[in-house]
Design a protein around this motif. Structure first.
Motif, short mmCIF file in Angstrom:
data_model
loop_
_atom_site.label_atom_id
_atom_site.label_comp_id
_atom_site.label_asym_id
_atom_site.label_seq_id
_atom_site.Cartn_x
_atom_site.Cartn_y
_atom_site.Cartn_z
N GLY A 54 -43.48 30.35 27.08
CA GLY A 54 -43.15 29.47 28.20
C GLY A 54 -43.41 28.01 27.92
N ARG A 55 -43.51 27.66 26.64
CA ARG A 55 -43.70 26.25 26.25
C ARG A 55 -43.39 26.10 24.77
N GLY A 56 -43.10 24.87 24.36
CA GLY A 56 -42.83 24.63 22.95
C GLY A 56 -42.27 23.24 22.72
N HIS A 57 -42.21 22.88 21.45
CA HIS A 57 -41.67 21.57 21.07
C HIS A 57 -41.03 21.71 19.69
N ILE A 58 -39.80 21.25 19.56
CA ILE A 58 -39.08 21.28 18.29
C ILE A 58 -38.85 19.85 17.83
N ILE A 59 -39.33 19.54 16.64
CA ILE A 59 -39.22 18.19 16.08
C ILE A 59 -38.43 18.29 14.78
N CYS A 60 -37.35 17.55 14.68
CA CYS A 60 -36.53 17.57 13.47
C CYS A 60 -36.40 16.17 12.90
N LEU A 61 -36.53 16.08 11.58
CA LEU A 61 -36.39 14.79 10.91
C LEU A 61 -34.94 14.59 10.49
N SER A 62 -34.31 13.58 11.09
CA SER A 62 -33.04 13.09 10.61
C SER A 62 -33.38 11.94 9.67
N SER A 63 -32.76 10.79 9.84
CA SER A 63 -33.02 9.65 8.98
C SER A 63 -32.25 8.46 9.53
N ILE A 64 -32.61 7.27 9.11
CA ILE A 64 -31.77 6.11 9.40
C ILE A 64 -30.38 6.36 8.84
N ALA A 65 -30.31 7.17 7.76
CA ALA A 65 -29.03 7.57 7.18
C ALA A 65 -28.28 8.53 8.09
N GLY A 66 -28.89 8.95 9.19
CA GLY A 66 -28.21 9.73 10.21
C GLY A 66 -27.67 8.86 11.33
N LEU A 67 -27.89 7.54 11.20
CA LEU A 67 -27.36 6.56 12.15
C LEU A 67 -26.36 5.62 11.49
N VAL A 68 -26.57 5.37 10.18
CA VAL A 68 -25.75 4.41 9.44
C VAL A 68 -25.33 5.03 8.12
N GLY A 69 -24.05 4.96 7.80
CA GLY A 69 -23.56 5.45 6.51
C GLY A 69 -23.96 4.53 5.38
N LEU A 124 -39.93 23.01 29.84
CA LEU A 124 -40.94 23.79 29.13
C LEU A 124 -40.86 23.63 27.61
N ILE A 125 -39.64 23.48 27.10
CA ILE A 125 -39.46 23.33 25.65
C ILE A 125 -38.82 21.97 25.39
N LYS A 126 -39.52 21.12 24.66
CA LYS A 126 -39.08 19.75 24.38
C LYS A 126 -38.46 19.66 22.99
N VAL A 127 -37.66 18.63 22.79
CA VAL A 127 -37.11 18.36 21.47
C VAL A 127 -37.29 16.88 21.15
N THR A 128 -37.51 16.59 19.88
CA THR A 128 -37.65 15.21 19.41
C THR A 128 -36.94 15.08 18.07
N THR A 129 -36.08 14.06 17.96
CA THR A 129 -35.41 13.76 16.70
C THR A 129 -35.99 12.47 16.14
N ILE A 130 -36.39 12.51 14.88
CA ILE A 130 -37.01 11.37 14.22
C ILE A 130 -36.04 10.78 13.19
N PHE A 131 -35.91 9.46 13.21
CA PHE A 131 -35.03 8.76 12.27
C PHE A 131 -35.87 7.77 11.45
N PRO A 132 -36.50 8.23 10.37
CA PRO A 132 -37.33 7.31 9.57
C PRO A 132 -36.46 6.45 8.65
N TYR A 133 -36.93 5.23 8.44
CA TYR A 133 -36.38 4.35 7.41
C TYR A 133 -36.84 4.89 6.05
N MET A 134 -36.39 4.28 4.96
CA MET A 134 -36.77 4.75 3.63
C MET A 134 -38.30 4.81 3.50
N THR A 135 -38.76 5.95 3.02
CA THR A 135 -40.21 6.20 2.92
C THR A 135 -40.59 6.45 1.47
#
Length: 318
Positions: A183-198, A231-242
């Motif tokens: 009855g609860r949860g959180h899904i976090i997925c790493l995209s990238s700045i490359a998922g916003l800009v080609g 109850l179940i959240k989602v978060t997408t992360i767009f990091p710059y070059m790391t």
């Protein structure tokens, strides 16, 4: 004749009523949007309460090095039970040993090729039996070939999609059921700045990170419209070059402003975004706003800004 006039009048009345109804719904929606903007603006000047994650079982993929390793350390420092998953068992055990030195949350190690659906499903059963139900899933694993598309082999392209995209489908399918049962949860997925800009030399990689963005937007809608809305959240992360080793030949025009990020800082920001229930976050945070505003402008203006910033990666075949 009279019946036709009555029918015509009735039809016209229904159309007018429908138009008025649509207009009222629009005004209500517009009012709610304005109210939400006011609330967000007010929250920007207030300290937001972050949720407690000490009782969560957090499964992280790609914990053998880089951001994944730092995420394991950060979550453990908050008292979470951390499940480290990596294809490289030796590197994964090194991460586990570092986490144990914190003497905080419990930590477990599992070896798995998350690009293989059968292995992920078996992993879910093992984790459930040995650790317990997962309440937080962090899809961090990723690979990044960096050379022009004509020089990318079919095997490379297939592999980058298997690891960066399909693994996220398999893990979400495998662990979402456990979250629903809790009855609860959180899904976090790493995209990238490359998922916003080609970007050049990253055509398959960009395609996979755009795919992750679409996956998460659609999953957010599916959960929002269902019984697990709050109850179940989602978060997408767009990091710059790391600075994890994936960027072999980074190209940075303004290193003091847009230099390579420290994996420790990226992991910290990811955990903060999780605890604040953010839906989308870029690291640095300002890049999301810059991208959104730039998309409003004519495409040539966006290209001018991209050329001015002049950041990306050089081919690793040089």
């Amino acid at each position: 004749m009279i019946e036709r006039e009555i029918i015509h009048t009735t039809t016209a009345s229904k159309r007018i009523f429908a138009v008025i109804q649509d207009l009222l719904q629009f005004l209500v929606m517009f009012g709610r949007v304005l109210l939400e903007l006011i609330v967000i603006l007010a929250q920007a000047f207030m300290s937001k309460k972050e949720k407690d994650i000490s009782k969560d079982v957090v499964l992280i993929t790609g914990t053998g090095h880089g951001i994944g390793r730092e995420l394991a350390l950060h979550y453990a420092s908050w008292g979470s039970t951390v499940v480290c998953v990596d294809i490289n068992e030796q590197n994964n055990m090194e991460t586990v040993q570092q986490v144990k030195q914190l003497n905080r949350g419990a930590v477990h190690s599992f070896s798995c090729d998350v690009s293989k659906r059968e292995q992920v499903l078996a992993l879910a059963e093992r984790v459930l039996a040995e650790v317990g139900p997962v309440t937080v899933l962090v899809n961090n694993v990723g690979i990044m070939p960096t050379h022009p598309l004509p020089q990318q082999s079919a095997e490379e392209i297939q592999r980058v999609f298997d690891v960066n995209v399909f693994s996220q489908f398999w893990t979400i399918q495998a662990f979402l059921g456990q979250m629903k049962e809790q009855g609860r949860g959180h899904i976090i997925c790493l995209s990238s700045i490359a998922g916003l800009v080609g970007l050049s030399n990253l055509v398959p990689y960009c395609a996979t990170k755009y795919a992750v963005r679409g996956l998460m937007e659609a999953l957010h809608e599916e959960l929002r419209e269902g019984p697990y809305k709050d109850l179940i959240k989602v978060t997408t992360i767009f990091p710059y070059m790391t600075n994890t080793g994936l960027c072999k030949y980074p190209k940075v025009k303004f290193p003091s402003i847009l230099g390579l990020l420290d994996p420790k800082e990226v992991a910290k920001r990811i955990v903060e975004a999780h605890r604040a229930d953010c839906v989308e976050v870029t690291i640095p945070r300002s890049l999301l706003h810059i991208n959104n505003w730039t998309r409003i402008l004519p495409s040539k203006c966006g290209i001018m800004l991209k050329d001015y910033i002049d950041s990306g990666v050089e081919s690793d075949l040089i």
